[in-house]
Scaffold this motif. Structure first.
Motif, short mmCIF file in Angstrom:
data_model
loop_
_atom_site.label_atom_id
_atom_site.label_comp_id
_atom_site.label_asym_id
_atom_site.label_seq_id
_atom_site.Cartn_x
_atom_site.Cartn_y
_atom_site.Cartn_z
N ASP A 11 0.89 -1.16 0.00
CA ASP A 11 0.00 0.00 0.00
C ASP A 11 0.93 1.22 0.00
OD1 ASP A 11 -1.48 2.19 0.78
OD2 ASP A 11 -2.70 1.08 2.23
N TRP A 12 1.18 1.78 -1.20
CA TRP A 12 2.20 2.83 -1.33
C TRP A 12 1.79 4.12 -0.65
CZ3 TRP A 12 6.91 1.47 -2.29
CH2 TRP A 12 7.18 0.36 -3.08
N LYS A 13 0.46 4.39 -0.64
CA LYS A 13 0.02 5.64 0.01
C LYS A 13 0.30 5.58 1.51
CE LYS A 13 -3.48 8.08 2.08
NZ LYS A 13 -4.33 7.68 3.20
N ASN A 14 -0.05 4.46 2.13
CA ASN A 14 0.13 4.34 3.59
C ASN A 14 1.47 3.71 3.97
OD1 ASN A 14 -2.44 5.48 4.33
ND2 ASN A 14 -3.33 3.65 3.40
N ARG A 15 2.21 3.30 2.95
CA ARG A 15 3.58 2.77 3.12
C ARG A 15 3.63 1.53 4.01
NH1 ARG A 15 5.53 6.09 -0.03
NH2 ARG A 15 7.40 4.85 -0.15
N VAL A 16 2.69 0.63 3.73
CA VAL A 16 2.65 -0.64 4.45
C VAL A 16 2.83 -1.78 3.44
CG1 VAL A 16 1.30 -2.16 5.95
CG2 VAL A 16 0.99 0.32 6.09
N GLY A 17 3.68 -2.74 3.79
CA GLY A 17 3.86 -3.92 2.92
C GLY A 17 3.68 -5.19 3.74
N GLN A 18 3.16 -6.21 3.08
CA GLN A 18 3.02 -7.52 3.73
C GLN A 18 4.26 -8.34 3.40
OE1 GLN A 18 -0.03 -8.23 5.35
NE2 GLN A 18 -0.45 -6.10 4.86
N ILE A 19 4.72 -9.13 4.35
CA ILE A 19 5.87 -9.99 4.04
C ILE A 19 5.50 -11.46 4.23
CG2 ILE A 19 7.57 -8.23 4.65
CD1 ILE A 19 8.23 -9.99 7.12
N GLY A 20 6.29 -12.32 3.62
CA GLY A 20 6.11 -13.75 3.78
C GLY A 20 7.44 -14.45 3.61
N ILE A 21 7.55 -15.65 4.17
CA ILE A 21 8.81 -16.41 4.06
C ILE A 21 8.51 -17.90 4.12
CG2 ILE A 21 9.21 -16.25 6.58
CD1 ILE A 21 12.27 -16.20 5.83
N LEU A 22 9.32 -18.66 3.40
CA LEU A 22 9.26 -20.13 3.48
C LEU A 22 10.68 -20.66 3.40
CD1 LEU A 22 7.59 -22.86 3.32
CD2 LEU A 22 7.76 -22.62 0.85
N ILE A 23 11.14 -21.28 4.50
CA ILE A 23 12.37 -22.08 4.42
C ILE A 23 11.85 -23.49 4.16
CG2 ILE A 23 14.45 -22.89 5.64
CD1 ILE A 23 14.50 -19.87 5.20
N GLY A 24 11.81 -23.84 2.89
CA GLY A 24 11.02 -25.00 2.48
C GLY A 24 11.64 -26.34 2.79
N ASP A 25 12.95 -26.37 3.01
CA ASP A 25 13.62 -27.62 3.34
C ASP A 25 13.68 -27.73 4.86
OD1 ASP A 25 15.40 -29.64 3.88
OD2 ASP A 25 16.83 -29.07 2.30
N ALA A 26 12.88 -28.65 5.42
CA ALA A 26 12.74 -28.74 6.89
C ALA A 26 14.09 -28.92 7.57
CB ALA A 26 11.79 -29.88 7.24
N ARG A 27 15.03 -29.61 6.90
CA ARG A 27 16.34 -29.84 7.53
C ARG A 27 17.12 -28.55 7.70
NH1 ARG A 27 18.20 -33.83 3.01
NH2 ARG A 27 17.29 -32.05 1.96
N MET A 28 16.72 -27.51 6.95
CA MET A 28 17.45 -26.24 7.01
C MET A 28 16.81 -25.26 8.00
SD MET A 28 19.88 -26.89 5.02
CE MET A 28 20.72 -25.41 4.43
N ARG A 29 15.74 -25.71 8.67
CA ARG A 29 15.10 -24.82 9.65
C ARG A 29 15.82 -24.91 10.99
NH1 ARG A 29 9.41 -27.04 8.18
NH2 ARG A 29 9.31 -26.29 6.04
N GLY A 30 15.68 -23.84 11.78
CA GLY A 30 16.27 -23.84 13.11
C GLY A 30 17.77 -23.58 13.12
N HIS A 31 18.30 -23.08 12.00
CA HIS A 31 19.73 -22.77 11.93
C HIS A 31 19.99 -21.28 11.78
CE1 HIS A 31 20.78 -27.00 11.60
NE2 HIS A 31 19.82 -27.12 10.70
N GLY A 32 18.94 -20.48 11.96
CA GLY A 32 19.13 -19.03 11.88
C GLY A 32 18.96 -18.46 10.48
N TYR A 33 18.61 -19.30 9.49
CA TYR A 33 18.47 -18.77 8.12
C TYR A 33 17.22 -17.91 7.98
CZ TYR A 33 22.02 -22.26 6.93
OH TYR A 33 23.17 -23.01 6.88
N GLY A 34 16.11 -18.37 8.61
CA GLY A 34 14.85 -17.63 8.47
C GLY A 34 14.96 -16.24 9.07
N SER A 35 15.47 -16.14 10.29
CA SER A 35 15.56 -14.82 10.93
C SER A 35 16.54 -13.92 10.19
CB SER A 35 15.92 -14.95 12.41
OG SER A 35 16.97 -15.84 12.59
N ASP A 36 17.63 -14.51 9.69
CA ASP A 36 18.60 -13.71 8.95
C ASP A 36 17.96 -13.17 7.65
OD1 ASP A 36 21.27 -12.70 8.90
OD2 ASP A 36 21.73 -14.10 7.29
#
Ligand SMILES: CC(C)(COP(=O)(O)OP(=O)(O)OC[C@H]1O[C@@H](n2cnc3c(N)ncnc32)[C@H](O)[C@@H]1OP(=O)(O)O)[C@@H](O)C(=O)NCCC(=O)NCCS
Length: 180
Positions: free
Chosen positions: A82-107
């Protein structure tokens, strides 16, 4: 292009189609991150979607996430801006379960915040997340997002309604977090 301590956000390429397709077709990966009807995607669906993610912009800014060693681990993006109000939605998927919990998502989320606030000049980044998605709520919380409210019975999944937590981060909060 946008680099964190563990990952970089880069443009998608057609070479990502196989990996991305495997991830979006992994029901356990997407059941917590999609609110619509989950249907299997075809190779052509994924190739077309990746082909549309160009820097020319159509209101959606999607990045592939790779480790600093170059391994594709998922994707994230800013959309529904929403460019007028300067709000954006975000999303993320670390799709390989073995790669979760290693700090990649937060980084990756921290790098995405640099894009949203530092580059796109947005004032707020928002998202909704299923209230039982503890991993995601913890991850967004670690990046400075706070829960702003609960949307009751917003998602029908696996024969039950689920609540969504609305989370947000303001640019001032992001700046304050970086200075600390
Ligand atoms: C949510 C997601 C992006 C988190 O990425 P990640 O790389 O696994 O998370 P990180 O390793 O960076 O962890 C970040 C924080 O979340 C916490 N966390 C991660 N996984 C967790 C889990 N399963 N349960 C509880 N906390 C968890 C970590 O302890 C860490 O907290 P801390 O900084 O306080 O120690 C990832 O799990 C994912 O892609 N899940 C599937 C899709 C999804 O749910 N997307 C979000 C939809 S809105």
């Amino acid at each position: 292009m946008y680099q964190g301590k563990k990952v970089r956000l880069r443009a998608y390429s057609q070479q990502d189609v196989d990996n991305a397709l495997r991830q979006v077709n992994d029901y356990d990966s997407v059941r917590m991150s999609a609110s619509g009807i989950i249907l299997p995607a075809t190779y052509d669906d994924e190739a077309r979607w990746i082909g549309q993610q160009t820097a020319m912009g159509h209101g959606e800014y999607q990045f592939a996430i790779e480790t600093l060693e170059g391994r594709y681990v998922g994707g994230c993006g800013v959309h529904k801006i929403d460019w007028k109000n300067r709000v954006g939605q975000i999303g993320i998927l670390i799709g390989d379960a073995r790669m979760r919990g290693h700090g990649y998502g937060s980084d990756a989320i921290r790098a995405l915040c640099r894009v949203g606030f530092g580059e796109m000049n947005l004032n707020k980044l928002s998202l909704t997340v299923m209230s039982e998605n503890e991993a995601a709520i913890r991850c967004y919380g670690a990046c400075g997002f706070t829960i702003e409210g609960m949307l009751r019975q917003e998602v029908w999944r696996e024969d039950a309604y689920h609540d969504l937590a609305a989370m947000g981060l303001l640019r001032d909060e992001w700046r304050g977090g970086r200075e600390r």
